[in-house]
Every structure is written in structure tokens, then in C-alpha cells.
Design an enzyme around this catalytic site. Structure first.
Site, mmCIF file in Angstrom:
data_model
loop_
_atom_site.group_PDB
_atom_site.id
_atom_site.type_symbol
_atom_site.label_atom_id
_atom_site.label_comp_id
_atom_site.label_asym_id
_atom_site.label_seq_id
_atom_site.Cartn_x
_atom_site.Cartn_y
_atom_site.Cartn_z
ATOM 1 N N PRO A 47 0.803 -1.232 0.000
ATOM 2 C CA PRO A 47 0.000 0.000 0.000
ATOM 3 C C PRO A 47 0.834 1.280 0.000
ATOM 4 O O PRO A 47 1.698 1.449 0.854
ATOM 5 C CB PRO A 47 -0.786 -0.114 1.316
ATOM 6 C CG PRO A 47 0.100 -0.920 2.219
ATOM 7 C CD PRO A 47 0.856 -1.868 1.327
ATOM 8 N N ASP A 86 -2.125 2.828 2.356
ATOM 9 C CA ASP A 86 -1.541 3.043 3.679
ATOM 10 C C ASP A 86 -2.178 4.310 4.236
ATOM 11 O O ASP A 86 -2.023 5.392 3.653
ATOM 12 C CB ASP A 86 -0.027 3.254 3.538
ATOM 13 C CG ASP A 86 0.760 2.372 4.481
ATOM 14 O OD1 ASP A 86 0.188 1.965 5.500
ATOM 15 O OD2 ASP A 86 1.931 2.097 4.193
ATOM 16 N N TRP A 538 4.493 0.145 9.765
ATOM 17 C CA TRP A 538 5.061 -1.006 9.062
ATOM 18 C C TRP A 538 4.474 -2.312 9.578
ATOM 19 O O TRP A 538 4.420 -3.313 8.858
ATOM 20 C CB TRP A 538 6.585 -1.033 9.212
ATOM 21 C CG TRP A 538 7.264 0.065 8.464
ATOM 22 C CD1 TRP A 538 7.821 1.204 8.980
ATOM 23 C CD2 TRP A 538 7.456 0.149 7.038
ATOM 24 N NE1 TRP A 538 8.340 1.980 7.979
ATOM 25 C CE2 TRP A 538 8.131 1.365 6.778
ATOM 26 C CE3 TRP A 538 7.115 -0.682 5.972
ATOM 27 C CZ2 TRP A 538 8.481 1.754 5.494
ATOM 28 C CZ3 TRP A 538 7.461 -0.289 4.690
ATOM 29 C CH2 TRP A 538 8.136 0.919 4.464
ATOM 30 N N GLN A 574 12.622 -1.560 0.347
ATOM 31 C CA GLN A 574 11.682 -2.396 1.090
ATOM 32 C C GLN A 574 12.306 -3.679 1.626
ATOM 33 O O GLN A 574 11.644 -4.443 2.323
ATOM 34 C CB GLN A 574 10.463 -2.715 0.218
ATOM 35 C CG GLN A 574 9.654 -1.502 -0.175
ATOM 36 C CD GLN A 574 9.220 -0.660 1.013
ATOM 37 O OE1 GLN A 574 8.929 -1.178 2.089
ATOM 38 N NE2 GLN A 574 9.192 0.664 0.842
ATOM 39 N N TRP A 578 8.834 -3.253 3.797
ATOM 40 C CA TRP A 578 7.700 -4.161 3.624
ATOM 41 C C TRP A 578 8.114 -5.630 3.492
ATOM 42 O O TRP A 578 7.520 -6.508 4.104
ATOM 43 C CB TRP A 578 6.893 -3.707 2.404
ATOM 44 C CG TRP A 578 5.561 -4.359 2.288
ATOM 45 C CD1 TRP A 578 4.618 -4.519 3.268
ATOM 46 C CD2 TRP A 578 5.002 -4.948 1.102
ATOM 47 N NE1 TRP A 578 3.516 -5.164 2.773
ATOM 48 C CE2 TRP A 578 3.718 -5.438 1.440
ATOM 49 C CE3 TRP A 578 5.456 -5.095 -0.203
ATOM 50 C CZ2 TRP A 578 2.886 -6.069 0.520
ATOM 51 C CZ3 TRP A 578 4.623 -5.713 -1.136
ATOM 52 C CH2 TRP A 578 3.364 -6.196 -0.770
ATOM 53 N N LYS A 611 18.484 13.214 -7.048
ATOM 54 C CA LYS A 611 17.147 12.768 -6.709
ATOM 55 C C LYS A 611 16.127 13.679 -7.402
ATOM 56 O O LYS A 611 16.332 14.883 -7.511
ATOM 57 C CB LYS A 611 16.958 12.852 -5.183
ATOM 58 C CG LYS A 611 15.660 12.259 -4.690
ATOM 59 C CD LYS A 611 15.600 12.326 -3.166
ATOM 60 C CE LYS A 611 14.271 11.770 -2.658
ATOM 61 N NZ LYS A 611 14.163 11.856 -1.189
ATOM 62 N N LYS A 614 10.895 18.396 -6.857
ATOM 63 C CA LYS A 614 9.997 19.438 -7.384
ATOM 64 C C LYS A 614 10.662 20.801 -7.308
ATOM 65 O O LYS A 614 10.536 21.616 -8.211
ATOM 66 C CB LYS A 614 8.690 19.449 -6.577
ATOM 67 C CG LYS A 614 7.751 18.297 -6.917
ATOM 68 C CD LYS A 614 6.459 18.423 -6.133
ATOM 69 C CE LYS A 614 5.520 17.250 -6.424
ATOM 70 N NZ LYS A 614 4.296 17.324 -5.621
#
Length: 828
Positions: A47, A86, A538, A574, A578, A611, A614
Site C-alpha cells: 500500500p 496506507d 510497518w 523495502q 515491507w 534525486k 519538485k
């Protein structure tokens, strides 16, 4: 007649039409429902938060999660694809804090926990419609209508069951450890969360002199007691010095006592570090050399007066402010002597364990000095670094002051630098379960394969107990009730159980509701109250296999026959997120992994190697890129790169344009060529041209053969979950069909009339294009659909995505002919 093909196709506009076609015909639903009763292929979707808009980083796993289920569906399996959200945790809380203009926990409590959580609930799914639109536009088929949300009561209740199951196994306990702590969020982080927040940071690196007041028991040294000898210690955390309680040497490191010829003072430091502090050997005189273990017990004068009473214990024996030994001390930097503040360092804490000396921790929940440190009370500890150093310099205790650039952990949610401190928390036992975790990992197929024994395997082998509690508000409350009178505790595993214990059945399980519910204490007759913490988010995402099915309260048989999942995919980070929490919970609950196959992707950087940001404006808006370049082109660009091998990729519009130029346009030209000449000649192919016999012309037999080679190679790679390897044969085929087959055959298509040779050429090209559309459908679903819609016959299903994946047909394979043709090509 085939629909005419525009040689200058507008691929994004074409994709919009196909999206409409899929929607109107409910093609996705049909692709699932037509496999009813077939073998099921289980997919779990991790999620994301809907508190921000999807970006290129989401496109990678999202495309992978589309390709594999599409492929397995075409292979005849039923693949349900359920989206998830999530909903809990600090990312949401931080947004609401900004919105409300509040900046601390006490301000949240003043605002009201119920009000705050209501705000979080209202905003948590802020961008779901944008997510749905963008993910759908990228060509991904996933069920948004039947999505799961971690804030739904049924989902939350299953997490209570997970907690109760671990509790009954003795795997949840309360403890206090040195843990990374966010001062801004006023809560602990798990060790597995640290990897997500490291940043380069400039910190002070200072050398302090500590005046020795008593020699160690191992030897006599009068100068250690007349105020002229000092231990030199090094630290990058000046704010911990007011809490200093000891110094530490390496037992086997060689230390020297030297006389500084300029000042006449005596200093003790590691021999190998002398050159860092003295440019010339003539500037000092070595008095003696001894091992670290010889200095154990030497005492020194406290740097600050705040805790000087700890120097002597109640029984009159030596307390704090003396020399200890530990193996972790090194001579890589500093002086070879480290200062110990046991409340703020894991290794420091171990040194003091069992000494009977209390660890002082003069800071509050927001990491501000408390009143014990009178000179800096009420100030954030790291903000006091400069003042502390200035004071030490003024008092003649600062020997050297440098800056160090190093990787320092920051909160992955709010960006604040973390503070290591002793924290009471609730833990899941992990350190004692390494064997069980590694056994689960041994049953997982990882792509790339090195993740198994490398990054993930090593992480599991050294994993520590998992801090699962958070001192926050918008989360799933930990269902542990505690009696303040006798400290008896119990864990509640369901709403029904809570009703039986308390008389109250909560419809909503959030903090503001369940915190009001009390339970009579059977042990002492007192009143048990829920502990204030909520779960680490988590823990929630790691519980999703059970919670999305409301297991074990519903769908028990269904879940147990569909666990573990056949496939999951997420990013490299992850392995400590996750993937890790799924594995910890599944191995402890069911002694098996939560998933069988996993593709791990790397990260997308901007074209400048930085990275994507914006504020830097160093990348194109994702939606703009799709509408300008096409989803298929972006999918191919991403999937045919190192990013599907857990490596980095630099995204650029130019890179996607190269894909259009070198892959999509050549394919389109081949398709356009066929349609144009077939319409001129009035030829309509049936797909049965070579049912009875193979074509006479070797070029036709060759293109049919390499088409089968492509089917075999792509299927084999997809079965191995190797997406990059699956794309290579398709690209090779496009090159062969466009730059060899059509070029060598132009005259056959230009012939007048409709002789058998010409019809065989049409049949071979038609078969090759149609086979390609089927093979490529999971990767470039739009373009494959476009080809299929124009090339299909009345016998074919309405969509390429409703057709079975091509099965390798040895009848059309001629490896000897392929070898000969390759030799010809090499000669040419």
C-alpha cells in the site's frame, strides 16, 4: 480490408482511445472473470500513501505489478489484483500538523486527539482519484473499487489478531533500549527504518581533555593525581558531554602518555593517533606506553557539575567518571578514547550495564534539556553544540575543533536529525528468530537473485528486535491493557474479546474511542487502561495478507488456500521495510514466507543524477510525460533498464524518445507496411495460412521460426521473473522483422497479381505481427491492443488481453535455417 494506418501516429492519443475501449467493454473485469474456476495466481499489492501524487518512482513497481499479472492471466490463471492504501502513520500526521500550524505533541493534545485524528482521516485519501487516473493511464490493470484501507475497522481488527497471536507465543514484550528517536515527531523509529533517511551532514568533531584525578589500580603514576595529566577523548556529539559518565579505551590498543613540550601538560591517547595531533615528533616526549586494559579504573574530574554526585555510589565505591574498556573502541579516528553518555549510545549503554551506575538522561520528549542541565534547560540539545564548545574552550578543556562530513540518520517522515536515546518501547522478538527468518527466505525466489543471500539475507541474519510502538495518535492502537496498580497486562485480539472483557464493543478502533474503554483487573481488582502507544505503520503493512481478508474473522478458508502470495514487487528500500515486516510476521505466525517470488526494483534519478525534486524542477511532470511520449514508451524505457535489477536509472524524456525512435516506430512501420500493401492487394489473412504446410520461401519459414524463438525466450524469462531478459528477444524480433524480413521481401509484396508466393509472404508477416502483439501484450498493452484490433479475425476474441499467451510451437521452429540466416546477416 484493414483500417488504414497513419505512418505518423499520435501514440498518446491512440492510448486514450484504447483506455476508453477497455472501460466501455470492461476488458479488465472480463480478463479475470473468464478465468473463473482456473488455477489462481495470488498477487499482493503493497500500500502507498495517498497523501502525495504518484511519480516516476511509483511507475516502476506499478508497471512490474502490471506485467506479471497480465502474463499469468494470459497463461490461463485467475489473477485478482486489489489495490491498497496506507492510511496511518506520521506522514499523514505531519501533513495535518503543517495544515494546522502546530509543531509538537503537546500542541496536538491541546488541539484534541479526536479532532486531530478526524483531520487525518479526512485528508488521508486526498489524492486517490489522481492516483487512480495516473496509474490507469499508465496501462496498469488493478482493482481500485475493491481496495483495502489500513484504517478500516476490519483491517485494524485483523492486526489486533496478529498482535494477540504473537503475544500468546511470548513474542511481544516491553523493554528499554537505545533507539533512534525523532525529536520533531517525539517517537522512536525501528532500526529497519533508518536506511530510508540517511543524509550527508556536517557535524562538529572535537577533542576534549579530561583531568585525571586518580591513577588506575594496575600501576602508580603521581602525575595522574596532581592535576597535570589528561585523557584526550573525541566526540561528534558535543550535546552529550553534559551527560558524560565515563571514558572508554580498547583493551588491546596501545596508549602513550606524552609530555606536551609547549604547555608542560601530560596527555594520554592512542599511540597510532599521535600524528593527528602533532606534526613533529619534537613537539612531545613519550613518557610511557601501556595497553588500554592497564588504565581501567582511573578516575577523572567531571567536565560539567550537573551530575558530579554520581562519582561515588551509595555504598562508597567508585561510581561514574572513570575509565572503562570495550572492544568496540577503534583508532580509525579521534584519539582512541571515547566519551560515554550511556543514555545516548547503544555501545555506551552496554559498557555501563551491571555497574550499578544510573544512566542520566536530562532531556524531555522533544529532546530539549531538562532543568538538571541548568545552563541549557528548555533548549533543543543539538542547538546547544556551539555554546557547549565555546564554554569548554573558555575553560581550557577544548583541545581541537574540526568538522566532519558524514552520513547521519534523519527521520524519513519529517527530515529531522535523529537522536539516539534510551526509550521504553514494545518489541517483537526478532533477534532470537534468525533461523526461522532465514528458513522463510530460503523459500523465496528473488529477482535479482543476489538480494536473497545479499542485502535481504544479511539483514535478516543480523536483525534486532523490532520496536513496534509509536508515541503518536493517528494509527492502530496497540491492544494491550495494563493495570497501573499491579502492572498486570493483557493483549486483546478482537472487538468481541474486548466486549467480553469490558462490556463495550467498539465500532471504530482508533485511539480516541478505545482509550476510553477500561477492563477490570482480575489480579488485583484495579482498573486496566490501554497503553497509550499505537502500532508502527510497518506492522500494519506487514499484516496486509491477513488484514485485507479480515482474517481469521472472515474468509478463513479462502485466505489459508491463497497464502503465501505467488508474487509481490517493490523497491530496494523495502528489503528493510515491507519485505522485512511481511517475512517477520509470516514466519512467526505460519512458519513460512508471505510471498514466493519477488522482483526488486531500484530507484529513479533525474537525468542529472540527482534525486528527482519538485523544487529543483529536474524532471518532467509524470502526467505530462505520458501525454507527450506515451505510456508504452515509458514502460519500455523503464523495464528495459537496470532498474528492474535493483539498480539506479536516470530518467530523461530523451531516453524515452530513443525508445520511440528505435523500438516503437520500427514496429509501427512494419505493421503499417503490412496494412498498406494488404489493402492495396485486397488480401485479408485468416491466421490459418500454414496449418497444413509450411511456406516454401526460406525467408517466410525463417520469420515464423524466429517468432517461435521469441515466444520461447520471452516465456522462459517471464517464468524466471527476469523482465529485462524478456524484453531483449522482442527487441531483436522487431529488428529482424523490420530491417531484414521486410527489406529482403519488398519485391515479393510489390509483385502484381496474387500468386502463391506473394500470399505466403503476407501470411508470414501477418503471423509474425500477430504473434508479436500477443507476446508483447503484458509489456506494451496499448500498442499490442492497437495491432490486435486491426489484425484480429472473426474467430478472435475482442481484446488481445483476453487471449491465451502463445505456446511455443516446435512445428514452426527451424534452428538450422536460423543459423544459416544468422551467418548470412553476419556476412552482410
Amino acid at each position: 480490408m484493414y483500417n488504414p494506418v497513419d505512418s505518423k501516429a499520435d501514440f498518446p492519443k491512440q492510448e486514450e482511445k484504447i483506455l476508453k475501449f477497455w472501460e466501455e467493454n470492461e476488458t479488465f473485469k472480463k480478463s479475470v472473470s473468464q478465468r473463473e474456476g482456473a488455477e489462481e495466481y495470488v498477487f499482493y499489492d503493497g500500500p502507498p500513501f495517498a497523501t502525495g501524487l504518484p511519480h516516476f518512482g511509483h511507475f516502476i513497481p506499478s508497471t512490474i505489478k502490471d506485467i506479471i499479472p497480465r502474463y499469468q492471466t494470459m497463461k490461463g490463471k485467475k489473477v485478482e489484483r486489489r489495490f491498497g492504501w496506507d492510511c496511518h502513520g506520521l506522514p499523514v500526521e505531519n501533513l495535518i500538523e503543517k495544515e494546522l500550524g502546530i509543531n509538537s505533541k503537546h500542541e496536538i493534545e491541546a488541539y484534541g486527539v479526536a479532532n486531530f485524528n478526524d483531520k487525518c482521516r479526512a485528508s488521508v485519501l486526498k489524492y486517490t482519484s489522481e492516483w487512480r487516473k495516473t496509474i490507469t493511464r499508465m496501462g496498469r490493470w488493478v482493482d481500485f473499487d475493491n481496495d483495502y484501507k489500513t484504517m478500516n475497522p476490519d483491517f485494524m481488527e485483523s492486526i489486533w489478531w496478529v498482535a494477540k497471536s504473537l503475544w500468546d507465543k511470548g513474542m511481544i514484550y516491553e523493554g528499554k533500549y537505545i533507539l533512534p528517536y525523532c525529536p520533531r515527531c517525539a517517537t522512536v523509529l525501528s532500526t529497519h527504518e533508518l536506511a530510508q533517511g540517511y543524509k550527508e551532514k556536517q557535524d562538529p568533531a572535537i577533542t576534549i581533555r579530561f583531568k585525571v584525578t586518580k591513577a588506575p589500580a594496575a600501576f602508580k603514576d603521581p602525575e595522574m593525581e596532581n592535576g597535570s595529566t589528561y585523557f584526550l577523548a573525541w566526540t561528534t556529539t558535543p550535546w552529550t558531554l553534559p551527560s558524560n559518565e565515563g571514558l572508554c579505551m580498547g583493551p588491546d590498543i596501545e596508549y602513550v602518555k606524552i609530555k606536551d613540550k609547549e604547555s608542560g601538560d601530560f596527555y594520554i591517547l592512542a599511540e597510532s593517533r599521535l600524528s593527528t595531533y602533532y606534526k613533529n615528533e619534537t613537539d612531545y616526549e613519550v613518557v610511557y606506553k601501556k595497553s588500554g586494559k592497564d588504565f581501567i579504573g582511573a578516575k577523572y574530574e567531571p567536565l560539567f557539575p550537573y551530575f558530579k554526585d554520581l562519582a561515588v555510589k551509595e555504598d562508597g565505591s567508585d561510581g561514574a567518571f572513570r575509565m572503562f574498556n570495550a572492544d568496540y573502541v577503534s583508532t580509525e579516528d579521534g584519539t582512541g578514547i571515547v566519551h560515554i553518555a550511556p543514555a545516548f549510545g547503544e555501545e555506551d549503554s552496554k559498557v555501563f550495564k551491571g555497574t550499578g551506575i544510573p544512566s542520566v538522561e536530562p532531556m524531555d520528549a522533544e529532546c530539549k534539556f531538562t532543568k538538571e542541565v541548568t545552563d541549557y534547560a528548555g533548549r533543543f540539545v543539538k542547538d546547544c553544540d556551539k555554546d557547549i564548545m565555546d564554554r569548554l574552550k573558555k575553560e581550557g578543556k577544548l583541545v581541537k575543533r574540526d568538522q566532519i562530513l558524514h552520513q547521519y540518520p534523519h527521520c524519513w517522515r519529517c527530515g529531522s536529525p535523529l537522536i539516539y536515546r534510551g526509550i521504553g518501547s514494545w518489541f517483537v522478538k526478532v533477534a532470537d528468530e534468525h533461523e526461522r527468518l532465514l528458513k522463510a527466505n530460503s523459500q523465496i525466489k528473488w529477482q535479482p537473485s543476489h538480494i536473497k543471500e545479499g542485502r535481504f539475507g544479511k539483514w535478516l541474519a543480523g536483525a534486532r528486535d523490532w520496536a513496534i510502538s509509536r508515541n503518536r495518535y493517528w494509527g492502530n492502537p496497540i491492544p494491550i491493557w495494563k493495570c497501573p496498580d499491579c502492572n498486570d497486562t493483557l493483549c486483546v485480539g478482537s472487538r468481541k474479546e474486548l466486549e467480553e472483557l469490558s462490556g463495550v464493543y467498539p465500532e471504530d478502533l482508533h485511539k480516541q474511542f478505545v482509550d476510553k474503554i477500561t477492563i477490570p483487573c482480575k489480579k488485583c481488582g484495579g482498573t486496566m487502561k490501554r497503553i497509550p502507544e499505537v502500532f508502527d505503520c510497518w506492522f500494519e503493512s506487514g499484516s496486509m495478507p491477513y488484514a485485507q481478508q479480515h482474517y481469521p474473522f472472515e474468509n478463513k478458508e479462502y485466505f489459508e488456500s491463497h497464502f503465501p502470495a505467488d508474487f509481490i514487487s517493490e523497491g530496494l528500500d523495502q528489503t528493510r521495510g515491507w519485505f522485512y515486516t511481511l517475512t517477520v510476521l509470516a514466519s512467526n505466525l505460519f512458519d513460512k514466507p508471505a510471498f514466493k517470488n519477488c522482483i526488486v526494483n531500484g530507484i529513479v534519478l533525474a537525468s542529472d543524477g540527482r534525486k528527482m525534486s519538485k523544487s529543483l524542477r529536474n524532471y518532467t511532470d509524470p502526467n505530462e510525460a505520458i501525454n507527450k511520449l506515451s505510456a508504452d514508451a515509458i514502460r519500455l524505457f523503464l523495464m528495459h533498464s537496470a532498474v528492474v535489477k535493483a539498480d539506479e536509472i536516470r530518467y530523461s524524456d530523451e531516453g524515452v524518445r530513443d525508445v520511440i525512435k528505435s523500438i516503437i516506430l520500427p514496429l509501427w512501420n512494419s505493421y503499417s507496411f503490412f496494412v498498406q500493401y494488404a489493402n492495396i492487394d485486397g488480401v485479408t489473412c485468416t491466421g490459418h495460412e500454414f496449418d497444413s504446410k509450411l511456406p516454401e520461401n526460406p525467408l517466410d519459414r525463417w520469420i515464423l521460426s524466429v517468432a517461435q524463438k521469441m515466444v520461447k525466450d520471452v516465456s522462459s524469462a517471464l517464468d524466471d521473473y527476469d523482465l529485462s531478459a524478456a524484453i531483449d528477444p522482442m527487441l531483436s524480433f522487431i529488428d529482424q522483422i523490420n530491417n531484414w524480413y521486410i527489406r529482403r521481401n519488398r519485391r515479393r509484396f510489390w509483385k502484381s497479381g496474387s500468386d502463391a508466393d506473394k500470399l505466403e509472404a503476407y501470411g508470414a508477416l501477418y503471423s509474425a505481427l500477430k504473434t508479436f502483439a500477443l507476446v508483447a501484450a503484458p509489456f506494451i498493452p496499448f500498442l499490442s491492443e492497437e495491432l490486435w484490433q486491426n489484425l484480429k479475425t472473426s474467430e478472435d476474441k475482442e481484446s488481445v488481453h483476453l487471449i491465451d499467451y502463445p505456446v511455443y510451437n516446435e512445428k514452426f521452429r527451424d534452428e538450422d535455417l536460423e543459423f544459416k540466416m544468422a551467418s548470412v546477416q553476419k556476412a552482410v
